[in-house]
Each structure stands twice: as C-alpha cells, then as structure tokens.
Motif scaffolding. Structure first.
Motif, PDB file in Angstrom:
ATOM      1  N   ALA A  12       4.490   8.815  -2.068  1.00  0.00           N
ATOM      2  CA  ALA A  12       3.884   8.556  -0.767  1.00  0.00           C
ATOM      3  C   ALA A  12       2.675   9.312  -0.509  1.00  0.00           C
ATOM      4  CB  ALA A  12       4.810   8.999   0.414  1.00  0.00           C
ATOM      5  N   ASP A  13       2.700  10.683  -0.909  1.00  0.00           N
ATOM      6  CA  ASP A  13       1.432  11.369  -0.942  1.00  0.00           C
ATOM      7  C   ASP A  13       0.185  10.938  -1.493  1.00  0.00           C
ATOM      8  OD1 ASP A  13       2.935  12.277  -3.198  1.00  0.00           O
ATOM      9  OD2 ASP A  13       2.423  14.266  -2.958  1.00  0.00           O
ATOM     10  N   HIS A  14       0.446  10.525  -2.791  1.00  0.00           N
ATOM     11  CA  HIS A  14      -0.699   9.929  -3.562  1.00  0.00           C
ATOM     12  C   HIS A  14      -1.171   8.775  -2.928  1.00  0.00           C
ATOM     13  CE1 HIS A  14       1.394  12.015  -7.271  1.00  0.00           C
ATOM     14  NE2 HIS A  14       0.709  12.626  -6.390  1.00  0.00           N
ATOM     15  N   ILE A  15      -0.236   7.732  -2.381  1.00  0.00           N
ATOM     16  CA  ILE A  15      -0.746   6.560  -1.631  1.00  0.00           C
ATOM     17  C   ILE A  15      -1.563   6.994  -0.556  1.00  0.00           C
ATOM     18  CG2 ILE A  15       0.217   4.638  -0.025  1.00  0.00           C
ATOM     19  CD1 ILE A  15       2.565   4.528  -2.004  1.00  0.00           C
ATOM     20  N   LEU A  16      -1.246   7.844   0.237  1.00  0.00           N
ATOM     21  CA  LEU A  16      -1.978   8.267   1.362  1.00  0.00           C
ATOM     22  C   LEU A  16      -3.401   9.087   1.028  1.00  0.00           C
ATOM     23  CD1 LEU A  16       0.938   9.696   3.630  1.00  0.00           C
ATOM     24  CD2 LEU A  16      -0.350   7.699   3.987  1.00  0.00           C
ATOM     25  N   GLN A  17      -3.355   9.680   0.134  1.00  0.00           N
ATOM     26  CA  GLN A  17      -4.451  10.422  -0.453  1.00  0.00           C
ATOM     27  C   GLN A  17      -5.571   9.844  -1.076  1.00  0.00           C
ATOM     28  OE1 GLN A  17      -2.784  13.981  -2.376  1.00  0.00           O
ATOM     29  NE2 GLN A  17      -1.657  14.578  -0.441  1.00  0.00           N
ATOM     30  N   ASP A  18      -5.027   8.712  -1.908  1.00  0.00           N
ATOM     31  CA  ASP A  18      -5.789   8.347  -3.209  1.00  0.00           C
ATOM     32  C   ASP A  18      -6.303   6.770  -2.924  1.00  0.00           C
ATOM     33  OD1 ASP A  18      -6.979   7.499  -5.541  1.00  0.00           O
ATOM     34  OD2 ASP A  18      -5.821   9.174  -6.725  1.00  0.00           O
ATOM     35  N   LEU A  32       7.076  -1.880  -6.033  1.00  0.00           N
ATOM     36  CA  LEU A  32       7.030  -0.465  -5.966  1.00  0.00           C
ATOM     37  C   LEU A  32       8.459   0.145  -5.960  1.00  0.00           C
ATOM     38  CD1 LEU A  32       4.155  -0.212  -3.247  1.00  0.00           C
ATOM     39  CD2 LEU A  32       4.134  -0.466  -5.829  1.00  0.00           C
ATOM     40  N   VAL A  33       8.444   1.483  -6.280  1.00  0.00           N
ATOM     41  CA  VAL A  33       9.711   2.159  -6.578  1.00  0.00           C
ATOM     42  C   VAL A  33       9.366   3.647  -5.997  1.00  0.00           C
ATOM     43  CG1 VAL A  33      11.734   2.887  -7.819  1.00  0.00           C
ATOM     44  CG2 VAL A  33      10.058   1.072  -8.743  1.00  0.00           C
ATOM     45  N   PRO A  34      10.176   3.986  -5.218  1.00  0.00           N
ATOM     46  CA  PRO A  34       9.879   5.462  -4.321  1.00  0.00           C
ATOM     47  C   PRO A  34      10.212   6.532  -5.787  1.00  0.00           C
ATOM     48  CG  PRO A  34      11.872   4.615  -3.386  1.00  0.00           C
ATOM     49  CD  PRO A  34      11.202   3.499  -4.266  1.00  0.00           C
ATOM     50  N   GLU A  35       9.302   7.301  -6.182  1.00  0.00           N
ATOM     51  CA  GLU A  35       9.695   8.332  -7.126  1.00  0.00           C
ATOM     52  C   GLU A  35      10.264   9.179  -6.949  1.00  0.00           C
ATOM     53  OE1 GLU A  35       6.163   9.861  -9.591  1.00  0.00           O
ATOM     54  OE2 GLU A  35       7.562  11.036 -10.646  1.00  0.00           O
ATOM     55  N   GLN A  53      10.355   9.008   7.080  1.00  0.00           N
ATOM     56  CA  GLN A  53       8.662   8.837   6.951  1.00  0.00           C
ATOM     57  C   GLN A  53       8.145   8.621   5.742  1.00  0.00           C
ATOM     58  OE1 GLN A  53       7.489  12.590   8.794  1.00  0.00           O
ATOM     59  NE2 GLN A  53       8.424  11.928  10.747  1.00  0.00           N
ATOM     60  N   ASP A  54       8.272   9.468   4.608  1.00  0.00           N
ATOM     61  CA  ASP A  54       7.572   9.174   3.538  1.00  0.00           C
ATOM     62  C   ASP A  54       7.959   7.912   2.786  1.00  0.00           C
ATOM     63  OD1 ASP A  54       6.470  11.819   3.708  1.00  0.00           O
ATOM     64  OD2 ASP A  54       8.493  12.605   2.895  1.00  0.00           O
ATOM     65  N   MET A  55       9.364   7.386   2.778  1.00  0.00           N
ATOM     66  CA  MET A  55       9.500   6.138   2.527  1.00  0.00           C
ATOM     67  C   MET A  55       8.815   4.966   2.973  1.00  0.00           C
ATOM     68  SD  MET A  55      11.130   4.253   0.039  1.00  0.00           S
ATOM     69  CE  MET A  55      11.302   2.728  -0.032  1.00  0.00           C
ATOM     70  N   ASP A  56       8.656   5.428   4.411  1.00  0.00           N
ATOM     71  CA  ASP A  56       8.059   4.332   5.348  1.00  0.00           C
ATOM     72  C   ASP A  56       6.753   4.011   4.841  1.00  0.00           C
ATOM     73  OD1 ASP A  56      10.409   3.870   6.624  1.00  0.00           O
ATOM     74  OD2 ASP A  56       9.939   4.909   8.353  1.00  0.00           O
ATOM     75  N   VAL A  57       5.956   5.180   4.450  1.00  0.00           N
ATOM     76  CA  VAL A  57       4.741   4.826   3.923  1.00  0.00           C
ATOM     77  C   VAL A  57       4.714   3.893   2.540  1.00  0.00           C
ATOM     78  CG1 VAL A  57       2.881   6.112   2.723  1.00  0.00           C
ATOM     79  CG2 VAL A  57       3.920   7.323   4.415  1.00  0.00           C
ATOM     80  N   ILE A  58       5.785   4.113   1.999  1.00  0.00           N
ATOM     81  CA  ILE A  58       5.653   3.258   0.410  1.00  0.00           C
ATOM     82  C   ILE A  58       6.199   1.809   1.302  1.00  0.00           C
ATOM     83  CG2 ILE A  58       6.917   2.878  -1.366  1.00  0.00           C
ATOM     84  CD1 ILE A  58       7.081   5.788  -1.886  1.00  0.00           C
ATOM     85  N   ILE A 280      -0.032   5.698 -13.507  1.00  0.00           N
ATOM     86  CA  ILE A 280      -1.220   6.359 -14.353  1.00  0.00           C
ATOM     87  C   ILE A 280      -0.937   7.671 -14.755  1.00  0.00           C
ATOM     88  CG2 ILE A 280      -3.166   4.782 -13.108  1.00  0.00           C
ATOM     89  CD1 ILE A 280      -3.526   7.149 -11.219  1.00  0.00           C
ATOM     90  N   ASP A 281      -1.563   8.012 -15.833  1.00  0.00           N
ATOM     91  CA  ASP A 281      -1.400   9.558 -16.270  1.00  0.00           C
ATOM     92  C   ASP A 281      -1.544  10.687 -15.430  1.00  0.00           C
ATOM     93  OD1 ASP A 281      -0.545   8.453 -18.768  1.00  0.00           O
ATOM     94  OD2 ASP A 281      -2.454   8.888 -19.732  1.00  0.00           O
ATOM     95  N   ARG A 282      -2.770  10.619 -14.510  1.00  0.00           N
ATOM     96  CA  ARG A 282      -2.954  11.460 -13.585  1.00  0.00           C
ATOM     97  C   ARG A 282      -1.656  11.993 -12.661  1.00  0.00           C
ATOM     98  NH1 ARG A 282      -6.614   9.581  -9.027  1.00  0.00           N
ATOM     99  NH2 ARG A 282      -7.623   8.558 -10.899  1.00  0.00           N
ATOM    100  N   TYR A 283      -0.693  11.159 -12.339  1.00  0.00           N
ATOM    101  CA  TYR A 283       0.453  11.337 -11.487  1.00  0.00           C
ATOM    102  C   TYR A 283       1.543  11.286 -12.336  1.00  0.00           C
ATOM    103  CZ  TYR A 283      -2.881  10.839  -7.924  1.00  0.00           C
ATOM    104  OH  TYR A 283      -4.083  10.916  -6.950  1.00  0.00           O
TER     105      TYR A 283
END
Ligand code: G3I
Length: 300
Positions: A12-18, A32-35, A53-58, A280-283
């Motif tokens: 979720a944090d990566h979705i919000l930031q990137d 999509l799968v929540p990690e 909340q975090d799952m709701d972002v996804i 992606i490798d970055r995450y």
C-alpha cells in the motif's frame, strides 16, 4: 497464456508514494495481492482494534482499475497477533479466529475473488504427518484447516478457497518431503469433503537449488489436478545465487528459471493463473543478504 491471469503482490505504501509503480501495476496486472497488509498481525495488532486502511488503499486501486484481488492470507503461523497467540494457548477456543475470519472475509466479500485461507501448513521435519507444529495445530489439531475453510465458504460462497504452500518445486529432500505431505493433506481434506477449491503454489525459486526437474514437477501438478483441485502459482520470484556475474547474465539465469517453471505449469489445464511476489526488483523482499556477501569475499 491465454485464459489465465497474471498479477503481483503489492504494498500500500508504494502505491501511495510511487505513481510510476502504480501505473505499471495497472498496465501489467489483472490481479493484485497484498504483500503485507491483510495478514492477521497487521490487521488486528490489538484485539478488536482492526486496521483495514492499508488494505483499502489496494482495494481502491483494484476497484478504480477494474483489477481483481487475491486475499493473502487468513491464517499463517508467522502472523498471529501476540494477544491471539496468548488466548489460543490459554483456552484453545476458536472465537479469536472466527472473529478475524468473519471481519476480514466479510469486509472484502465480492471484492476478493480468491483467498489463501491457510498459509504454509506443512513442515516436513518434525511430525510424521508433516503438519506444522504451532499454535493452530496445538489448539485444534488438523481440524483448524477444516474449520477455517468451512467458515470462509459460508461467508464468501463464491470465492475460490486455497491452501498456499512453499518449497515444492525442486527435486531435493526437503521439497520431495513437502510435496509428499502436502498431497497427503489434500487427499485427507478432499476425503473429508472440506470446501477446498485449489492450491496456491508459492514458487519462490532459488538458483542455488537447481536444476529444476520438469517431469517431477509436472507429475506433482497432475496429482493435484487429479484430486479435482485448481492450481494458482501465487508468489513467483527468483532468489539469485551468484551476484558477481554481469547484470545481463544474472537476468538471464533468473529468466531461465522462470521459463523452466512456466513451460511446465502452462501445460497443466488446472492452472488458473500466476501472481509474482512483487512486480519490480526495486520493491522485492529478496535483497542481497550477509551470507550472499560472505560467499564471494573478494568480489565486492
Ligand atoms: O516496514 C517496516 C520498517 O518500518 C521497519 O523498520 C522494519 C524493521 O524490521 O520492518 C519493516 O517491515 C517489514 C516488512 O516486511 C516490510 O519490509 C517486516 O519487518 C517484515 O516482517 C516483512 O516481511 C514480509 C514477510 O512476508 C512477513 O510478513 C515480507 O516483506 C513479505 O514478502 C513476506 O511474504 C511472505 C508471504 O506472506 C508468505 N510466503 C513467503 C513470503 C516471503 O517470505
């Protein structure tokens, strides 16, 4: 692979930031799968005080972009909140699990199409039946798997219900034993008429472990299919071994490992789809570890 889905584990944090990452997810994935954020310890660190909340972002990204969701995971020995572990140890009552499954499955009913109801129930080393020692088994014996699946089916009758397991791909002692015990468990569940629709095969490939034996793996997939179960490849990725090679050769080795697996699974009619553990490798959770560094002391 026509008719099969591809997707990836996301944070979720990566979705919000990137924004680039978000765009890549929408472009590449159907699922999509929540990690991290649907695991019990994340959702309910204190009893009854749930954080969705975090799952709701996804879920929001999936909704906006018409993607599907896999629910990872309802019961996993590595993500039991401390308070729940204490309660289960003290009174062996199902109530904490019941309320966790009910709250989670109900909230995402109609949104999550496929649930990893039980994650990693096999440990080939300790018990003769290959079931993992731990709080769930101690409190309820193998019946915890039956109860969790039955409850999930009742709450989400249209969802596809899975048991998800790792370490099943290679022809070494550990993977051979895990395959054996996993199949035995599946047979018992089918015989007991437990509502299980399929299996998740995590598929964390490890270049250290090769070579991959295609005929052995193809036979294993067929044994699952013969039980009437579907197959999802759920956490595909590759742990590298020789980090001193050129980037091109490293990529080639990882690609070869994935190609070898895919060439077998794509021929299995029971295959529903594939999700990789990250896009992606970055995450990726797979970083270079201290023991990787120690392996080639003069190469860095
Ligand atoms: O985000 C915090 C950071 O703020 C903190 O400083 C740091 C200190 O430890 O922890 C960070 O959280 C970590 C999180 O990954 C994000 O990197 C957690 O400690 C760590 O436990 C968590 O690991 C995840 C693990 O499951 C446990 O939930 C991995 O990312 C995730 O890839 C992994 O996924 C599992 C599947 O669920 C089941 N199959 C195996 C797979 C890989 O282990």
């Amino acid at each position: 692979m026509r008719g099969r889905f591809y997707g990836a584990a996301v944070r979720a944090d990566h979705i919000l930031q990137d924004a680039d990452y978000r765009a890549a997810l929408v472009r590449e994935c159907l699922v999509l799968v929540p990690e991290l954020v649907l695991k019990w310890a994340h959702v309910e660190p204190q009893e009854g005080n749930r954080n969705f909340q975090d799952m709701d972002v996804i879920a929001a990204l999936a909704f906006q972009s018409k993607l599907k969701l896999r629910g990872h995971t309802l019961l996993w020995h590595k993500s039991v909140p401390v308070w729940a572990e204490q309660r289960l140890t003290a009174d062996r009552g199902w109530a904490p699990i019941e309320s966790h499954i009910e709250a989670t499955v109900t909230r995402y009913d109609g949104v999550v199409g496929e649930w990893d109801v039980v994650n990693e129930p096999i440990d080939p080393w300790l018990r003769s039946d290959g079931l993992r020692e731990g709080i769930f088994l101690q409190a309820f014996d193998e019946k915890y798997i039956h109860r969790a699946l039955r409850q999930a089916r009742k709450l989400a009758p249209k969802s596809h219900l899975l048991i998800n397991e790792y370490g099943l791909e290679y022809d070494d002692d550990a993977d051979r034993k895990r395959r054996f015990h996993f199949l035995k468990l599946l047979e018992r569940l089918c015989y007991a008429d437990v509502p299980l629709d399929g299996v998740g095969l995590q598929s964390h490939l490890e270049l250290e472990k090769g070579p991959f034996r295609e005929n052995v793996y193809a036979r294993f997939l067929q044994q699952i299919a013969d039980l009437g179960l579907k197959i999802t490849i759920t956490e595909l990725d590759v742990k590298e071994w020789d980090y001193t090679l050129s980037v091109e050769r490293r990529d080639q080795r990882a690609a070869d490992a994935v190609r070898a697996l895919l060439s077998v699974v794509r021929d299995q009619p029971a295959l529903r789809g594939i999700t990789s553990w990250g896009l992606i490798d970055r995450y990726s959770w797979l970083g270079v570890t201290a023991s990787d560094l120690a392996r080639y002391p003069n190469a860095w």
